[in-house]
Design a protein around this motif. Structure first.
Motif, PDB file in Angstrom:
ATOM      1  N   MET A  94       0.853  -1.204   0.000  1.00  0.00           N
ATOM      2  CA  MET A  94       0.000   0.000   0.000  1.00  0.00           C
ATOM      3  C   MET A  94       0.886   1.250   0.000  1.00  0.00           C
ATOM      4  O   MET A  94       1.220   1.778   1.058  1.00  0.00           O
ATOM      5  N   ALA A  95       1.259   1.691  -1.213  1.00  0.00           N
ATOM      6  CA  ALA A  95       2.076   2.901  -1.316  1.00  0.00           C
ATOM      7  C   ALA A  95       1.226   4.132  -1.614  1.00  0.00           C
ATOM      8  O   ALA A  95       1.753   5.237  -1.710  1.00  0.00           O
ATOM      9  N   ALA A  96      -0.083   3.954  -1.776  1.00  0.00           N
ATOM     10  CA  ALA A  96      -0.954   5.077  -2.127  1.00  0.00           C
ATOM     11  C   ALA A  96      -1.147   6.027  -0.952  1.00  0.00           C
ATOM     12  O   ALA A  96      -1.066   5.630   0.210  1.00  0.00           O
ATOM     13  N   VAL A  98      -3.915   7.612   0.655  1.00  0.00           N
ATOM     14  CA  VAL A  98      -5.372   7.457   0.693  1.00  0.00           C
ATOM     15  C   VAL A  98      -5.968   8.580   1.528  1.00  0.00           C
ATOM     16  O   VAL A  98      -5.502   8.846   2.636  1.00  0.00           O
ATOM     17  N   ALA A  99      -7.004   9.225   1.015  1.00  0.00           N
ATOM     18  CA  ALA A  99      -7.671  10.269   1.795  1.00  0.00           C
ATOM     19  C   ALA A  99      -8.343   9.637   3.006  1.00  0.00           C
ATOM     20  O   ALA A  99      -9.046   8.632   2.875  1.00  0.00           O
ATOM     21  N   ASP A 100      -8.114  10.210   4.171  1.00  0.00           N
ATOM     22  CA  ASP A 100      -8.734   9.664   5.379  1.00  0.00           C
ATOM     23  C   ASP A 100     -10.222   9.997   5.447  1.00  0.00           C
ATOM     24  O   ASP A 100     -10.988   9.321   6.120  1.00  0.00           O
ATOM     25  N   PRO A 127     -12.557   4.132   4.793  1.00  0.00           N
ATOM     26  CA  PRO A 127     -11.989   2.912   5.359  1.00  0.00           C
ATOM     27  C   PRO A 127     -10.461   2.988   5.334  1.00  0.00           C
ATOM     28  O   PRO A 127      -9.887   3.628   4.458  1.00  0.00           O
ATOM     29  N   ASP A 128      -9.812   2.346   6.300  1.00  0.00           N
ATOM     30  CA  ASP A 128      -8.355   2.165   6.259  1.00  0.00           C
ATOM     31  C   ASP A 128      -8.101   0.895   5.451  1.00  0.00           C
ATOM     32  O   ASP A 128      -8.353  -0.215   5.921  1.00  0.00           O
ATOM     33  N   ILE A 129      -7.650   1.072   4.217  1.00  0.00           N
ATOM     34  CA  ILE A 129      -7.512  -0.063   3.292  1.00  0.00           C
ATOM     35  C   ILE A 129      -6.476  -1.056   3.810  1.00  0.00           C
ATOM     36  O   ILE A 129      -6.706  -2.272   3.818  1.00  0.00           O
ATOM     37  N   LEU A 130      -5.355  -0.528   4.277  1.00  0.00           N
ATOM     38  CA  LEU A 130      -4.263  -1.390   4.766  1.00  0.00           C
ATOM     39  C   LEU A 130      -4.722  -2.227   5.957  1.00  0.00           C
ATOM     40  O   LEU A 130      -4.538  -3.455   5.979  1.00  0.00           O
ATOM     41  N   GLY A 150       3.069  -1.707   4.316  1.00  0.00           N
ATOM     42  CA  GLY A 150       2.492  -0.363   4.402  1.00  0.00           C
ATOM     43  C   GLY A 150       3.560   0.705   4.322  1.00  0.00           C
ATOM     44  O   GLY A 150       4.759   0.424   4.430  1.00  0.00           O
ATOM     45  N   PHE A 151       3.120   1.924   4.134  1.00  0.00           N
ATOM     46  CA  PHE A 151       4.000   3.088   4.133  1.00  0.00           C
ATOM     47  C   PHE A 151       3.572   4.025   5.250  1.00  0.00           C
ATOM     48  O   PHE A 151       2.399   4.067   5.610  1.00  0.00           O
ATOM     49  N   LYS A 169       3.074   2.647  14.441  1.00  0.00           N
ATOM     50  CA  LYS A 169       2.168   2.446  13.307  1.00  0.00           C
ATOM     51  C   LYS A 169       2.228   1.011  12.797  1.00  0.00           C
ATOM     52  O   LYS A 169       1.209   0.422  12.444  1.00  0.00           O
ATOM     53  N   LYS A 173      -1.190  -1.072  12.615  1.00  0.00           N
ATOM     54  CA  LYS A 173      -1.744  -1.525  11.335  1.00  0.00           C
ATOM     55  C   LYS A 173      -1.662  -3.041  11.196  1.00  0.00           C
ATOM     56  O   LYS A 173      -2.428  -3.633  10.438  1.00  0.00           O
TER      57      LYS A 173
HETATM   58  O1  C5P Z   1      -2.271   6.034   9.058  1.00  0.00           O
HETATM   59  P1  C5P Z   1      -1.497   6.471   7.860  1.00  0.00           P
HETATM   60  O2  C5P Z   1      -2.317   7.180   6.831  1.00  0.00           O
HETATM   61  O3  C5P Z   1      -0.232   7.206   8.189  1.00  0.00           O
HETATM   62  O4  C5P Z   1      -0.998   5.099   7.209  1.00  0.00           O
HETATM   63  C1  C5P Z   1      -0.335   5.073   5.986  1.00  0.00           C
HETATM   64  C2  C5P Z   1      -0.477   3.704   5.370  1.00  0.00           C
HETATM   65  O5  C5P Z   1      -1.839   3.279   5.430  1.00  0.00           O
HETATM   66  C3  C5P Z   1      -0.116   3.698   3.903  1.00  0.00           C
HETATM   67  O6  C5P Z   1       0.365   2.409   3.563  1.00  0.00           O
HETATM   68  C4  C5P Z   1      -1.450   3.995   3.245  1.00  0.00           C
HETATM   69  O7  C5P Z   1      -1.484   3.508   1.912  1.00  0.00           O
HETATM   70  C5  C5P Z   1      -2.415   3.241   4.149  1.00  0.00           C
HETATM   71  N1  C5P Z   1      -3.753   3.836   4.266  1.00  0.00           N
HETATM   72  C6  C5P Z   1      -4.849   3.090   3.856  1.00  0.00           C
HETATM   73  N2  C5P Z   1      -6.127   3.597   3.987  1.00  0.00           N
HETATM   74  C7  C5P Z   1      -6.313   4.819   4.526  1.00  0.00           C
HETATM   75  C8  C5P Z   1      -5.214   5.572   4.969  1.00  0.00           C
HETATM   76  C9  C5P Z   1      -3.953   5.060   4.812  1.00  0.00           C
HETATM   77  O8  C5P Z   1      -4.657   1.968   3.383  1.00  0.00           O
HETATM   78  N3  C5P Z   1      -7.560   5.289   4.641  1.00  0.00           N
END
Ligand code: C5P
Length: 234
Positions: A94-96, A98-100, A127-130, A150-151, A169, A173
């Motif tokens: 998960m290098a994207a 992602v908008a929280d 959603p937190d995809i990771l 994750g990143f 983190k 995660k």
């Molecule tokens: O919590 P944070 O945003 O710092 O975590 C970063 C990691 O979580 C990245 O790998 C990012 O792709 C992933 N992420 C995600 N879904 C989100 C927010 C972040 O998968 N809503």
């Protein structure tokens, strides 16, 4: 010569930023260029992996050869593609960015300038995809030996708590490997160079050299390859 240590390994990578629609012409987004994720996709393919790249919005990351690209817009679209494709992946990265949050509702028509000044934008949590992928693996929807990466973009330096934030983190995660990026002050976002650390759930901490995102990608994949089960690699 490049190592050919990911031959046949199925690698799924997300890259770029998500865009969360406000109305037909506007969105909330971020400055992610996608360059680090694209560099990982390129490097993994060169090492023999079968790579799928789920790509949000990017700026000028170049087209990696021999990589399947799936374009998405929003976090929820990215989640759907990642969750489905992770079922048949050996490594998920998960290098994207992602908008929280996303707008609570998407206006069907272009939002007009109101007489009462700007209308407030109400947000809902994405959603937190990771974290979701880690849960899917625990629930058996993703193979138990799939490696999840994750990143973390953290401001500050090693002494300023970047590493401590990264360690916390990684635990929160539940992924196997976390790439910690030092950001802020022009570092990482949209730039060509990058630096940081790779932390593994089993406690290894490896510093990454300051250098191109291509160099970072190659060092990150060295660590990823060490976690891929032996039987997979010919
Ligand atoms: O919590 P944070 O945003 O710092 O975590 C970063 C990691 O979580 C990245 O790998 C990012 O792709 C992933 N992420 C995600 N879904 C989100 C927010 C972040 O998968 N809503």
């Amino acid at each position: 010569a490049l190592p050919y240590d990911l031959a046949g390994v199925r690698v799924l990578i997300s890259a770029g930023g998500t865009r969360e629609a406000l109305d037909p012409v506007r969105y909330l987004g971020n400055h992610s260029s996608g360059k680090q994720g694209y560099a990982l996709a390129r490097a993994a393919a060169q090492r023999g992996a079968r790579v799928t790249l789920v790509s949000g919005a990017t700026s000028d990351p170049g087209t990696p050869a021999s990589v399947e690209i799936v374009d998405v817009d929003s976090a929820r679209q990215m989640q759907a593609e990642m969750a489905e494709r992770a079922k048949s992946s050996d490594v998920v990265i998960m290098a994207a960015a992602v908008a929280d949050f996303r707008p609570l509702s998407v206006s069907g028509a272009k939002i007009k300038k109101g007489d009462e000044g700007p209308a407030p934008i109400r947000l809902d949590t994405n959603p937190d995809i990771l974290a979701g992928l880690v849960q899917d693996r625990a629930a058996g929807r993703i193979p138990s030996d799939t490696v999840i990466v994750g990143f973390a973009a953290e401001t500050g330096d090693a002494d300023g708590g970047v590493l401590d934030h990264g360690r916390a983190k990684l635990r929160r995660k539940g992924c196997d490997l976390l790439v910690v990026n030092a950001v802020g002050g022009g570092k990482a976002f949209g730039t060509e160079d990058n630096t940081g650390w790779v932390l593994t759930a089993d406690g290894r901490e490896t510093g990454l050299p300051f250098g191109s995102k291509t160099l970072m990608a190659s060092r990150i994949l060295d660590e990823v390859a060490s976690l891929v089960p032996d039987g997979l690699v010919p």
